[in-house]
Design an enzyme around this catalytic site. Structure first.
Site, PDB file in Angstrom:
ATOM      1  N   SER A  22      70.450   7.040  82.875  1.00 18.82           N
ATOM      2  CA  SER A  22      70.791   7.125  84.170  1.00 18.82           C
ATOM      3  C   SER A  22      69.544   6.676  85.166  1.00 18.82           C
ATOM      4  CB  SER A  22      70.908   8.757  84.384  1.00 18.82           C
ATOM      5  OG  SER A  22      71.989   9.050  83.782  1.00 18.82           O
ATOM      6  N   LYS A  73      75.266  21.665  81.288  1.00 21.25           N
ATOM      7  CA  LYS A  73      76.541  21.440  82.080  1.00 21.25           C
ATOM      8  C   LYS A  73      77.362  22.690  82.560  1.00 21.25           C
ATOM      9  CE  LYS A  73      77.033  16.558  80.642  1.00 21.25           C
ATOM     10  NZ  LYS A  73      78.036  15.487  80.335  1.00 21.25           N
ATOM     11  N   ASP A 109      82.551  12.901  84.439  1.00 20.86           N
ATOM     12  CA  ASP A 109      82.710  12.519  83.029  1.00 20.86           C
ATOM     13  C   ASP A 109      84.212  12.138  82.744  1.00 20.86           C
ATOM     14  OD1 ASP A 109      79.961  12.948  82.086  1.00 20.86           O
ATOM     15  OD2 ASP A 109      80.353  14.998  81.643  1.00 20.86           O
ATOM     16  N   ALA A 134      85.075  19.102  69.102  1.00 24.58           N
ATOM     17  CA  ALA A 134      85.755  20.124  70.031  1.00 24.58           C
ATOM     18  C   ALA A 134      84.340  20.716  71.127  1.00 24.58           C
ATOM     19  CB  ALA A 134      86.352  21.236  69.306  1.00 24.58           C
TER      20      ALA A 134
HETATM   21  P1  ATR Z   1      78.743  17.563  73.125  1.00 21.70           P
HETATM   22  O1  ATR Z   1      78.849  18.402  74.130  1.00 21.70           O
HETATM   23  O2  ATR Z   1      78.009  16.338  73.049  1.00 21.70           O
HETATM   24  O3  ATR Z   1      80.225  17.496  72.766  1.00 21.70           O
HETATM   25  P2  ATR Z   1      78.474  19.580  70.924  1.00 21.70           P
HETATM   26  O4  ATR Z   1      79.103  20.597  71.989  1.00 21.70           O
HETATM   27  O5  ATR Z   1      77.095  20.182  70.343  1.00 21.70           O
HETATM   28  O6  ATR Z   1      77.988  18.463  71.975  1.00 21.70           O
HETATM   29  O7  ATR Z   1      79.432  19.258  70.002  1.00 21.70           O
HETATM   30  C1  ATR Z   1      79.329  18.291  69.032  1.00 21.70           C
HETATM   31  C2  ATR Z   1      80.413  17.968  68.212  1.00 21.70           C
HETATM   32  O8  ATR Z   1      80.146  17.088  66.805  1.00 21.70           O
HETATM   33  C3  ATR Z   1      81.165  19.185  67.607  1.00 21.70           C
HETATM   34  O9  ATR Z   1      82.527  19.044  67.519  1.00 21.70           O
HETATM   35  C4  ATR Z   1      80.705  19.199  66.404  1.00 21.70           C
HETATM   36  O10 ATR Z   1      81.316  20.225  65.162  1.00 21.70           O
HETATM   37  P3  ATR Z   1      81.227  21.571  65.176  1.00 21.70           P
HETATM   38  O11 ATR Z   1      82.115  22.000  66.158  1.00 21.70           O
HETATM   39  O12 ATR Z   1      81.967  21.760  63.875  1.00 21.70           O
HETATM   40  O13 ATR Z   1      79.839  21.635  65.009  1.00 21.70           O
HETATM   41  C5  ATR Z   1      80.771  17.892  65.622  1.00 21.70           C
HETATM   42  N1  ATR Z   1      79.749  17.782  64.677  1.00 21.70           N
HETATM   43  C6  ATR Z   1      78.348  17.295  64.871  1.00 21.70           C
HETATM   44  N2  ATR Z   1      77.940  17.311  63.468  1.00 21.70           N
HETATM   45  C7  ATR Z   1      78.946  17.227  62.479  1.00 21.70           C
HETATM   46  C8  ATR Z   1      78.861  16.769  61.282  1.00 21.70           C
HETATM   47  N3  ATR Z   1      77.931  16.822  60.407  1.00 21.70           N
HETATM   48  N4  ATR Z   1      80.169  16.930  60.603  1.00 21.70           N
HETATM   49  C9  ATR Z   1      81.260  16.993  61.344  1.00 21.70           C
HETATM   50  N5  ATR Z   1      81.260  17.313  62.876  1.00 21.70           N
HETATM   51  C10 ATR Z   1      79.933  17.385  63.309  1.00 21.70           C
END
Ligand code: ATR
Length: 283
Positions: A22, A73, A109, A134
């Site tokens: 940014s 956020k 966003d 999610a």
């Molecule tokens: P952001 O705010 O950037 O979306 P987050 O809230 O930490 O970050 O979300 C990360 C996403 O990546 C989630 O959907 C997470 O799945 P879970 O809800 O099951 O944790 C997904 N994610 C992270 N590592 C993963 C992995 N090894 N396999 C599948 N999904 C993963």
């Protein structure tokens, strides 16, 4: 001698913040129009209390506004006195403005992703989208898809409960995880919002064979800029949207609100960001 007018000052709060692009984006916006403006990366520890203390100090120091990134956020949204409709819809804010009558929260966003996708849609109205993940980023993406009036929007997530909660909130469907080729049949827009494929994380291993030739594949990950998902999509001749597109667009409203007049998002800005990412990767 008359004192010089004070430059306008804004910044981005997050944890970590060292790798934020940014400041570079805002510096380019400001240099282009000769704006007397400063934009700083600000490390603020996780937690609503530390964000609250930082906000009161930054307001006192004369900051006009802040971008907000992970993990702040939702706290930024909660701490605001007033909120835009976009921030209300997302339950999260990536922009905070220090207004005379309080703290104003907004969310660019959603508009950032909507714009990036609309560039590739060229007026088409696709029927089906599948969102992977999610978390917070998925929320903004799902809202953008709804604003683009994509009728059938499905969410797939490793932790199914989180996909169910998001789907219920935004009138979407839940799809199974892991993704099988069958789940991709008939999907016009595939969006990765998980951290899979990010440098240091496992790859996102899905076969894109079932996607139609006019499908669009988007990835919000931009380190690396070309994720395995986008590489596979390009190899199949599919249109792609990378993380830089959304990043550039979400930055523009903050610049225009706080620092200058017009934030121009173009190929030159994109090239500067791509160069910065390449330089960082070469270190
Ligand atoms: P952001 O705010 O950037 O979306 P987050 O809230 O930490 O970050 O979300 C990360 C996403 O990546 C989630 O959907 C997470 O799945 P879970 O809800 O099951 O944790 C997904 N994610 C992270 N590592 C993963 C992995 N090894 N396999 C599948 N999904 C993963």
């Amino acid at each position: 001698m008359a004192p010089r007018a004070r430059p306008r000052v804004a910044g981005v709060v997050g944890w970590p913040i060292r790798h934020s692009l940014s400041p570079l984006i805002h510096r380019i916006f400001a240099e282009r129009e000769g704006a007397d403006a400063v934009y700083l990366p600000l490390l603020v520890e996780p937690g609503r209390g530390s964000l609250m203390r930082a906000l009161s100090g930054l307001r006192a120091a004369g900051f006009v506004g802040l971008n907000v990134t992970i993990p702040h956020k939702e706290d930024a949204f909660a701490l605001a006195d007033k909120r835009s409709a976009a921030a209300e819809a997302a339950g999260a804010a990536n922009m905070l403005t220090f207004a005379d009558d309080g703290l104003y929260a907004d969310n660019s966003d959603i508009g950032g992703f909507k714009w990036a996708l609309a560039q590739k849609l060229e007026g088409r109205r696709p029927g089906r989208a599948l969102v992977l993940g999610a978390g917070g980023a998925a929320r903004a993406v799902v809202l953008a898809l709804k604003e683009l009036e994509i009728g059938d929007c499905a969410i797939a997530n490793r932790t199914r409960k989180k996909a169910e909660a998001l789907a219920a909130r935004f009138s979407a469907r839940v799809a199974d995880w892991p993704i099988t080729p069958k789940l991709l049949a008939g999907v016009d827009i595939l969006v990765n919002t998980t951290s899979l494929g990010m440098a240091g994380e496992p790859p996102l291993a899905i076969a894109l064979t079932a996607l139609s030739p006019d499908a669009i594949v988007a990835d919000i990950v931009y380190r690396p800029l070309e994720t395995g998902l986008l590489r596979d999509a390009r190899a199949r001749g599919l249109a792609v949207v990378d993380g830089i597109e959304m990043l550039m667009r979400q930055a523009a409203p903050g610049y225009e609100a706080w620092l200058g007049r017009k934030a121009v998002v173009d190929d030159e800005l994109r090239a500067a960001l791509v160069d910065a990412l390449h330089a960082e990767a070469a270190k």
